[in-house]
Structures are given as C-alpha cells and as structure tokens.
Design an enzyme around this catalytic site. Sequence first.
Site, short mmCIF file in Angstrom:
data_model
loop_
_atom_site.label_atom_id
_atom_site.label_comp_id
_atom_site.label_asym_id
_atom_site.label_seq_id
_atom_site.Cartn_x
_atom_site.Cartn_y
_atom_site.Cartn_z
N PRO A 1 -2.65 -1.70 13.81
CG PRO A 1 -4.09 -0.58 12.39
CD PRO A 1 -3.72 -0.71 13.82
CG LEU A 2 3.67 -3.65 11.23
CD1 LEU A 2 3.79 -4.01 12.70
CD2 LEU A 2 4.21 -4.77 10.35
CB CYS A 3 0.63 1.06 8.16
SG CYS A 3 -1.13 1.06 8.44
CB THR A 4 -1.10 2.69 13.18
OG1 THR A 4 -2.25 2.74 12.35
CG2 THR A 4 -1.23 3.73 14.28
CG HIS B 1 4.70 4.34 8.10
ND1 HIS B 1 6.05 4.46 7.86
CD2 HIS B 1 4.31 3.15 7.59
CE1 HIS B 1 6.46 3.39 7.20
NE2 HIS B 1 5.43 2.57 7.03
#
Lengths: 568, 439
Positions: free
Chosen positions: B206-209, B212
Amino acid sequence: MRRTKGPVLIVYKMAATLNKGTGLDKNNKYDRQLRLWGDHGQAALESSRVCLINASATGTEILKNLVLPGIGSFTIVDSCKVKGEDVGINFFLTVDSIGKSRAQVATELLSELNEDVAGDFLEEDVDDLLEKNPSFFSTFTTVIATQLPEKTLLHLGKVLWERNIPLIVCRCYGFIGYLRMVIKEHTIVESHPDNTHEDLRLDRPFKGLHEFCDSLDLNSMNKKDHSHTPWLVLLYKYLDIWKNMNGGKIPSTYKEKTALKELIKEGVRRNAEGVPDDEENFEEAIRSVNSSLHATAVPAEIQALFEDPCCLNLNTDSKNFWVMVRALKEFTENEGQGLLPLRGSIPDMTSDSERYIQLQTVYRDQAEIDATAVAGHVHALLHNIGREEPLNPDRTKKPGTLSDSEIRTFCRNAAFLTVLRCRSLEEEYTTETANLEELGQHILEEEEDANSDSDDTVLYILLRAADRFFTEYNRYPSYFDDTLDADIPKLKACLSKLLHDWGLTAGVKDDYVHEICRYGASELHTVAAFMGGVAAQEVIKVVTGQFVPINNTFIYNAQKQTSTTIIL
Amino acid sequence: METEWPGRWDHIQKILLRTGPFAHPSFEPSPEVLSFLKETCKILVIGAGGLGCELLKDLALMGFRDIHVIDMDTIDVSNLNRQFLFRAKDVGKAKADVAAAFINTRIPGAKVTPHFAKIQDFDEDFYRDFHIVVCGLDSIIARRWINGMLISMLKYENGALDQSSVIPMVDGGTEGFKGNARVILPGITACVECTLGLYPPQVNFPLCTIAHTPRLPEHCIEFVRILLWPKEEPFGAGVAIDGDDPNHIKWILEKSQERASQYNISGVNYRLTQGVVKRIMPAVASTNAVISAVCATEVFKLATSCCLPLNNYMNFNDTKGVYTYTFEAEKSEGCLACSDRPQVLNFTETDKLQDIINHLQENATYQMKSPGVTTSMDGKNKTLYMQTVKSIEEKTRENLKKSLKELGLMDKQELYVADVTTPNTLTFQLQLGTKMENS
C-alpha cells in the site's frame, strides 16, 4: 593417484585462465540462483566434485544442469565410443564425433557451458575400475550413475556405501524415468519449508515480549497509535484478558477462539455515533487467532533426533550437525524450559515503523540470547569430545569446529532440521530385506482398481523385470525389431519369476509388458531432459545441504505426466 | 552438413514404428510419422529464455526441424546460469538470433528461424501457419495475448468447431523450484483466461505504508523507486529507471539505505534492491529443464499421436523431494476469451466511469492492466477513456469522474474494451440497475 592405467585424464581447466579475461562477476552470473540457496550454498556447490558414470543423454543432461550453476568440477567415466544413435538423442555429442571417446567429446562440449567449472574424463570400463581401483571414487562429493546394468550398479552401490559417498542412480527407459538416492545419512539444516507457522510464543511469552507489550496502554493511546498498534501486541493483550477470565487457559476449541475474536472485536474504537472505526490492525489480530495460538512445542521430528544414537553418543568424529543437535537438546532441557531457541522473526503487519521495529528487536534479542546459550553448549560439547573451539581472533574456522553464524543459522532452523537415511541398494535387491510389503500393496491396488488413477510403482516392477531379462538374455526386451513379438512372452516369464521370488501372488497387467517391449530400452531425449533436471536438483540438495532430497525412489511416467516416490 | 546418419532415429523410431496399449486410438505406426515431424510439422516457440533454450534443444532432438522462435530480449549476464545456448561473448545480442544459430549449428537438419520481435508484431496470417505453439514465457500478459489470438482464429460452422482451425498451445512456467506445464486445445479445453485464478496475485505494498510507515527493507526501496525517483530525477528529466544500469541501482540502494537507517530498518542491500526494482524471480537450470521437457514431450505427443496428451495441467515442485500434481483444469463457462457468453457489466447510473475501469482491473476474471473503453453513440464511435495514448488520456481523463448517466450511457449499451492482455477488442453489455438491485 587417481588413474589406474593407460587412458589419460585430461583436465579442461579453462577456469583459471579464461575467467580473468572475461571478468564475469559471479554475483551477476549466478544472481537468479543465489536468491534460492545463498552465497554459502553457492560456495558449497563450487567446492563439489561430481562424478558421472556414462555420458548417456540422461547423464549429460544432468551434468548440464550442474555445470551451469557452477559445481566445482566433474569427471566423466565412460569406456564407450560415440555411436550414431547416441548423437541422435544427446545434445553434447556431435555427428563428426562418431567413433571417438564418448567421455571425451561430452566433457569438451559440457566444459564450454561454464568457464568456472573444471571438467575431466576417464575412458575406462566401470566394471574394471570397480575391480581394480575402487578407491578412485573416494575423491568425489557425489557419484551419478546412468543407464547401468543391474550387476554393475549393485557393485558400484556397495563400493560407495562402504565409503559413505552419496550415489544417485538415474535411468530413462522409453517414457519411464527412474531415480534412486543412495545416501547413508544426509543432514539438513536449511530445509526451506514452504508453509510454516511463525514462532511467536504468544502461549509462552518470554520476558522481553511481556515487558514490551505491558509497556503499551491501549486505553490512553490517541486514535492513530491505537489503530497502528501491531496485532501481535493486541493479541497478547486480549489473550491476557481471556486468560484472566478463564483460569489461565488458552483458547483451544473453535468456540473459545470465536469468543476471543469477539473480545478483540469489542476493543475496536468507536466514533461519537457508536460506529466502529476502521482499524485494520484489529482485523489482522482477529484473522490471526486461528493461526497464531497453536501450542509452542518441540516438533515430534526434532524430539526423535534428540533420541537418535548419533545425538546421544557424541565422539571425536561426530558430525557438526549432531553436536549441534545435542546442544539443542541440552538447551531445550535447561535454558529453553522445554522449548527450542526462538526463531527471532515476525511477519509484516499494520503498524507504525517505530513500534514494529521495536517489536522485531524484542524477538531478535531473545533469539540472540537463545543462540548464545546454544553456542555455549556447542563449545562445551566440542571441548568434551576433544575438538577445540576456534580461538584465533579473526574467528576463522578450524575444521570440525563451528562458527557463531553457523550456530545462529542452526537455531533459526531448529524446528525444521531433517535427517535423511536411505536404504542401501543391497537391502533393496536382497529378497529378505526388500520392501515387499510396499510393492505388494501397490500391485494389489493396481489389480483391484483397474479404473482408478493407479500410481506408477508398477513401472518400477517392470523395469526390474526388464533387468532380469537382460541378465538372462544379455539384451533388453524387444531391443531389436526382429524380436519385438518374441520377447513379449519372455518378459512375461521374467516378470512372473520376479514376483514369485518376492512371494507376491498378484499379477501385473499384460498391457504394461507390451508397453515395455514397445519402448525397447529406447532413451528419449525429452524424458532424459526431465530426469536431467530432477537428478541435478537432487545433487544440488546433497551438495549444499539445503532442501530435502527424495527418499528414496522416484518414478516418472511421461505418458501421463505423473510421478510417485516410494521407499524401497 | 549431413543431416542423416545410421542410428540417428533409432530411439525415437521404437516409439513411432511400434504401437502399444497406451497409444492414442488414432495412432498408426509408420515411417510417415517421422517424415511428418521432419518435413511438414511447423512449430512456434515463444520465448528464447530459460524455457525457450531448452525447448529448442528438446524439439530439435525429437525430430522437429521447422521451428520458429520469437523473443524481444537481448542476452544479459544473469541469463548465463541457465540459458545454455548463450556464452559470455553473446551478452547484448538478441536471444532469438543466438539461440537459433546455436541449434542450427549443433543439430544437423534443424532449421530454426529467429524473430527478434514482440508477439504483438505478428498477425493472424503469421500464427495460422503453425501446427503447434509452445510458450516459455515469464509474462502473464503475453500468455493471455497469444491465448486470445489462437482463440480468435477458431472457425465455427453451424455452431460446431472446425477442428482444423485448432492450433494447440503448450505452455510452461517456472519460478525457483516450482513450475507448471499445460496443454490447451483452444475452444476445447480450459484456456489461460478460464484459469486466471491459478496465477498468484501480484503483491503491491500500500502506498501509505511506503510513504509513511515503512517496516521492511522492501518498503524503503519501493519508496525510492515510486516516490523519490520521479521527484529527484537523478539521471535527468524524464529518465526512467533502468534496472540493468548499475548506476541507477546504486543510487536507489543509497537512498533506500538512508531511509532505512532513519527508521532503524536493516537488510537493504544491492541484491534485494535490484530484486525489488526489477521484480526478479529466482530461477535455476534444473526447473527450466524439467518444465521444458514436459512441454516438448507434449508437443511430440500432439504431433505424432504416439500416446495421449497431458489432460491438461501439471504442477511441479522439488523443494521437498519431488512433488507433481496432474489434473484436468476445467473450462470456465463464462470465460472472457473462449466462451460465447456475452459479457455483462452491472452498474448503476450514478456509478462513475472510474468504477468500471477499476472493476476491469481488479475483478479476478478480468485482471486487465490499462483498459481503454469506447462505445457507439448516434452511429459514431466515442472514446470514453484511453490510457495508453498520452494525448487521448489527457482528453478523456475528465470522463473518469463523470457518472454513467452524465456520459449518456444507457441500459444495454455496448462497451468495447481494449487491453494489452488481449489481441482483440472485447464487447461488454452494460446493464444499468438501481443501487438496490445491485447490492
């Protein structure tokens, strides 16, 4: 001295001279396989010395798949001259080489595949070699025998068994492939199992895990921290609550696990309207209940190793593997309090970076403590059996001692240690010790259940019958076109005698006898190529000590594209 | 070079001049079977890599002579541990050319014709010439494409399949110590699209992982590859990452290590970095040999009828002993490629075009990569969205946010979808319901 007489042992050592010229980086060249067996596996491969008996199509296909990934060296033993029919099925023989030494031609063409591999050959009859100089074979890491008659094979098997040298027998016969592993004892640390439970110890939390989880308070966390607390911590905490409610018990039944899941679900934060937040870590915790709460214990296979005489009776000549198994046993009985050393890894999970790394460190640190304790036992044991531990400051290993990194690798794989002990060919071929129960069972099933997908064990029996035919007539059944039909009843008679000797009353369908006669001992290139891949991989397993070899007989049916493995 | 010599065919002829109880019912032993292999039968091998090199050797030794091979790649150093027709001096040359030349030199009579090209460069007329197509590919998209091509070439008369239009496809695949081989009779047995679910889904973080909360070394590498590279453009504006350029990998490695150390993550090294950036699959000679051998045996069976072909799927794994599993993959009744069932898309008027695009990409039976959608309105073709051509993408991007109603799409309207996974434009019928009906 390796040679017995006349024929010259020519070594094609292009390695030393040419490789400097091309300057290929082994890291690049071997990249795709280093990802499978690592640099240490590659080092083991590169120090191996492989002997091939007979440069048949099957034989050269096996060697091709070993020269490419970079074994140390190979030696081909073959007294035959290249024939036209050989060239028709063998990629490493050429039409202009007909009449020349088959060993030599194959060695030359195989050596072109990889400059880092040294190839040599011996143009000599195997029977002669076994008779006059059996210790010739002592220098090899592994011996591969292809397309050998039964008598020679059994002699070779005996010589290698006595010398403790792994033998891999491979043969292609029409659409049948046959492979037999003959290894007294093979020990595996890195078996690379496909699916395994994580070693998380939620049922038996260690001190570091207690401390870390207890230091976190879910109630006082802000929204972000709450939804980014690793599920491992959540499960620890809710399990704690559950245990308090259930007299210290861990949920084991379906009902109890469902109740625990409900308990976790209730912990999900809710917004002002009472709607539960989207907390992925809680979902992960619920999903993990079934897979992560199994009781941590020493697997039965490892328990069995602890009771093995090799573990119990260490001596100066004990294998490092067994010294470590013994150390593991002592650790389990002392520091480990009944458990193996912690593996020290955790799966990825929803979390902020900081707490995930902290949690990872908690597991790593405990694994390090356990491995150090195991190392203590190893060094004490080595001392007791008169093998000193490495003392020099650069930690270079002396033979027979063990480095820290070896011990760590061993601890990480403690739950997956495997020992393979094959039966000898002699046991298989002596009626009193043959595994007749297994064979009888298969024939019976085959006979009773004509429509079911029979397994391929019957093909082994047919091959044995063909060998018996060879012993009797000095040719394989229907090898020549003019005896195509005449050989069918003769093979049937051989089969009957074989079954009779085994004391088996059930019969084998005539169809199989006809089919074997159709094959006429032909060697088909694609069957040889298949077995070439399979056998090469088995050699790689033996040489690297990684992955688990076949125990002990593999039969490939290229007609149906099926296979079976049986212990014979 | 002499192409025949005494004994050349001795082994194969035992199978072809004799019959047995397990032979194909239509098999008749005769010298003509071998003549057919040598003089008439035309085989296409797709891929001249790990499987392709083996396939060419296997087929040529089994008596096939007229073989074509397609491969768009050039030889890399990392191929040499298994692609045995290539030597260090060949690095950089076209795989198809070198492989064909090697086989033609080594095996008298072999006539391998190389094509340094993509499969998409050829049309129906080219493919129709072959008796059997064998694939040794590492790309699922290419497999799906050739599968679609062979199916689109089937001919039906009064609803019955014209058997002579069937070109069998034998397909092999490997990863590490695992592999599979299958025989597809287009229109008759399960095709690639029938069994799309057998391919493991591609893992994307996932891009958020990545952005961030990195936890693994892979997260750090993906951060640099996906987010940092386009921002910093370290090798000039618009320069894409070249996984084979050590300078590119080195830059990504250093930046990934910086990020990893910020978060106390260990384990970022060169090998891992290159593995993640190039999505490298581990590979060894032995597995390729096994799977190619199965494929070549099946081609031989199909061409000679000497025995029944594999029906129709075999799995192989030799990590623990050797494990094989052979089964009959079943045809999917609603298959996108080989069934004649109309494909229906169920949506509501308020759904957006983006929802349809997402559905085509994410639904397990479609798994498209960059679908382009057109329709017919007032007798004219109208492009609703197309990703592959930049100027059209920019012009149609706005449509993604529009509802189907705003776009003027009606119930029962036909949508034409093009994608890299298929050579043909697929027709879908839009069914517009209300939210209630669809839920």
